[in-house]
Design an enzyme around this catalytic site. Structure first.
Site, PDB file in Angstrom:
ATOM      1  N   LYS A  89      81.449  53.320  65.890  1.00 21.34           N
ATOM      2  CA  LYS A  89      81.900  52.116  65.206  1.00 21.34           C
ATOM      3  C   LYS A  89      83.319  52.372  64.705  1.00 21.34           C
ATOM      4  O   LYS A  89      83.531  53.010  63.672  1.00 21.34           O
ATOM      5  CB  LYS A  89      81.012  51.736  64.027  1.00 21.34           C
ATOM      6  N   GLU A 107      86.967  48.062  61.801  1.00 23.31           N
ATOM      7  CA  GLU A 107      87.146  46.685  62.242  1.00 23.31           C
ATOM      8  C   GLU A 107      88.605  46.247  62.154  1.00 23.31           C
ATOM      9  O   GLU A 107      88.997  45.241  62.742  1.00 23.31           O
ATOM     10  CB  GLU A 107      86.267  45.754  61.400  1.00 23.31           C
ATOM     11  N   ARG A 108      89.432  47.038  61.452  1.00 26.33           N
ATOM     12  CA  ARG A 108      90.846  46.698  61.327  1.00 26.33           C
ATOM     13  C   ARG A 108      91.670  47.158  62.533  1.00 26.33           C
ATOM     14  O   ARG A 108      92.752  46.638  62.774  1.00 26.33           O
ATOM     15  CB  ARG A 108      91.428  47.343  60.066  1.00 26.33           C
ATOM     16  N   CYS A 141      94.580  61.141  54.641  1.00 28.68           N
ATOM     17  CA  CYS A 141      93.823  61.879  53.641  1.00 28.68           C
ATOM     18  C   CYS A 141      94.427  63.237  53.348  1.00 28.68           C
ATOM     19  O   CYS A 141      94.042  63.884  52.377  1.00 28.68           O
ATOM     20  CB  CYS A 141      92.363  62.035  54.079  1.00 28.68           C
TER      21      CYS A 141
END
Length: 533
Positions: free
Chosen positions: A205, A208-209, A313
């Site tokens: 997955k 979604e961006r 990060c």
């Protein structure tokens, strides 16, 4: 009723306003607003969902594409395809799996610029940074090509008379990955190449961006020879995440992203008996000693703080100046001021936009809290505008000084082009400050003293340490070893730990006695290690 896209089964979208996606030779066109398909069982499949999420270009707000929230039936079909593909893929000889990884490596290298352009369009990175995104993922693919040796077990003969013990590494089954927006190529490539080279199948997955980068990688994986069902892609947000956490056929979950999501996925996934590796938030510190090389240190700080617009990060977002090195802060401000904002494909761009309007607003509010809590902002990147891209989510490089540990800009991960500066008297003060912070992803010390470096690396409670290296992300034959509140899980990404995560060990103890008298019935614990006659 199923419909085909270039030979791929699909469902007609129930949302008539969603434009149809077009393909050219298997690759995606740049038609504005195109719907993003899924990749299930080796085919590109249009979703039947009525829920779609816009993917805006961060530099222009133009809708690049639209991401579906995959339906439950579509997600079930992806897991079913992965489960059904697993037996044959597991039985595929390791050298054959590795050859497919070699093919993928060649295709990723060939199409590195094509992938980077997609990243620029949907994520906003500069083109050079986007190419680096692809390359760091490519290195993990190259590492997966060593799976022939990485999967070797252990053996010992004669652990007792005529008794041998040996172990195998075997795949687990269906694995899943949940990827973030900030590295659209690198993070998916951290996940599925190691998993499938170990013999597992995979359901990804992507964020979604930034869905299109993963879809392009899926096309390359298909061209590389990865069999249908071995690699699948579904889309969505929270419901899709929960589906992955709950599905009984998914054995492992790899996640990179924010704290709240990471903790939720780890708790829900492990509660359902899954292995989970969850890389989460960070507050990475640079410690600057007065004996460091001044020019090189300033360059390293500015690059590590503002590269990728601070959206990584491992960004060095907090600089601790020890003693007289605090005099260098003025030079850091001037160096940061010289960086140029721009759309990612502009040759002059050093810093691109943030991913979304909401991210921009959040970072601007955090900068304001620093001012309100008594810090100084000698370089304030708010309110900037880039000619021709006035609607872009731009914030200029920002330097905040006189920061104290209680301030919100210190306690929260900013995830924007902001460097906060703290001052201490000694290296011991710096170590204590960092160790008191709950996060442990990465840190760096800048010094020319071996004694300082040795003391720092030994006493610092952080998983990844750089010595005159600003972003100490290890190459893939090591593992990404963030610690404390920056990581939850059984073991880390890629390297030997990645192989451990995606395999289980089976140990066999065999007795092929060649002769002699039977020992009779034994009702006590056998003493295999002792000499037997």
């Amino acid at each position: 009723m199923l419909r085909l896209i270039n030979g791929a089964s699909s469902r007609v979208s129930a949302t008539s306003s969603v434009p149809k996606r077009s393909f050219h030779g298997g690759y995606f066109s740049s038609t504005s607003g195109k719907p993003v398909p899924m990749f299930i069982n080796g085919k590109f499949v249009e979703s039947s969902s009525t829920k779609w999420l816009d993917v805006p270009n961060p530099a222009t707000q133009e809708v690049v594409s639209r991401t579906p929230e995959s339906t439950t039936a579509e997600m079930e079909s992806a897991v079913k395809a992965a489960k059904e593909a697993f037996p044959a893929w597991r039985n595929t000889p390791v050298p054959a799996r590795v050859r497919i990884m070699f093919n993928l490596q060649q295709l990723l290298t060939k199409h590195q610029d094509d992938l980077a352009k997609i990243i620029v369009e949907e994520q906003g990175k500069t083109f050079a940074d986007a190419k680096g995104d692809v390359f760091r993922g490519l290195e993990v693919v190259e590492h997966s090509c060593s799976m022939g040796t990485l999967l070797m077990g252990e053996t010992m003969e004669n652990v007792s008379r005529d008794v041998d013990t040996y172990s195998y590494r075997q795949p687990l089954g269906v694995s899943a990955g949940i990827a973030p927006f900030n590295f659209p190529a690198m993070i998916p490539l951290w996940m599925f190449p190691m998993a499938v080279a170990c013999g597992n199948t995979f359901v990804l997955k992507p964020s979604e961006r930034v869905p299109n980068t993963s879809m392009f990688i899926a096309e390359l994986a298909k061209q590389a020879g990865l069999p249908a069902g071995v690699f699948n892609i579904i889309h969505g947000a929270k419901d899709t995440v929960n589906f992955i956490c709950d599905h009984p056929d998914i054995k492992t979950i790899s996640f990179v992203g924010g704290d709240a999501a990471g903790r939720h996925i780890h708790e829900r996934g492990t509660k359902n008996g899954k292995r989970v590796q969850s890389n989460m938030a960070a507050k990475n510190h640079a410690t600057i000693m007065p004996d460091a090389d001044r020019d090189r240190t300033i360059d390293a700080l500015v690059g590590a703080a503002f590269g990728a617009s601070g959206q990584r990060c491992m960004a060095l977002s907090a600089a601790i100046f020890v003693g007289e090195s605090k005099e260098w802060i003025t030079d850091v401000v001037e160096k940061a001021r010289s960086l140029r904002l721009g759309q990612g494909m502009q040759d002059t761009a050093d810093v691109g936009p943030l991913i979304s309007c909401a991210s921009k607003e959040r970072v601007e509010k955090l900068i304001q809290t620093a001012h309100d809590q008594g810090a100084k902002v000698p370089l304030d990147g708010r309110g900037v505008s880039v000619k021709g891209f006035e609607k872009g989510n731009f914030i200029g490089p920002t330097v905040i000084t006189d920061v104290k540990p209680h301030m919100k800009v210190y306690t929260e991960e900013i995830f924007g082009p902001v460097l906060i500066c703290l001052t201490v008297d000694t290296i011991d003060d710096a170590i204590a400050l960092i160790n008191n912070n709950p996060y442990g992803n990465g840190t760096a010390i800048f010094t020319t003293s071996g004694a300082h470096a040795r003391k720092y690396q030994y006493n610092i409670d952080v998983g990844q340490v750089g010595i005159n290296v600003p972003i100490p992300v290890p190459l893939p034959f090591f593992s990404f070893t963030g610690s404390r509140n920056s990581f939850l899980g059984s073991t880390h990404f890629y390297g030997k730990m990645g192989v451990d995560f995606f395999t289980q060990t089976k140990t066999i103890t065999s007795n092929w006695r060649t002769g002699g008298v039977s020992m009779g019935v034994q009702t006590s614990m056998p003493l295999l290690g002792q000499q037997q006659k």
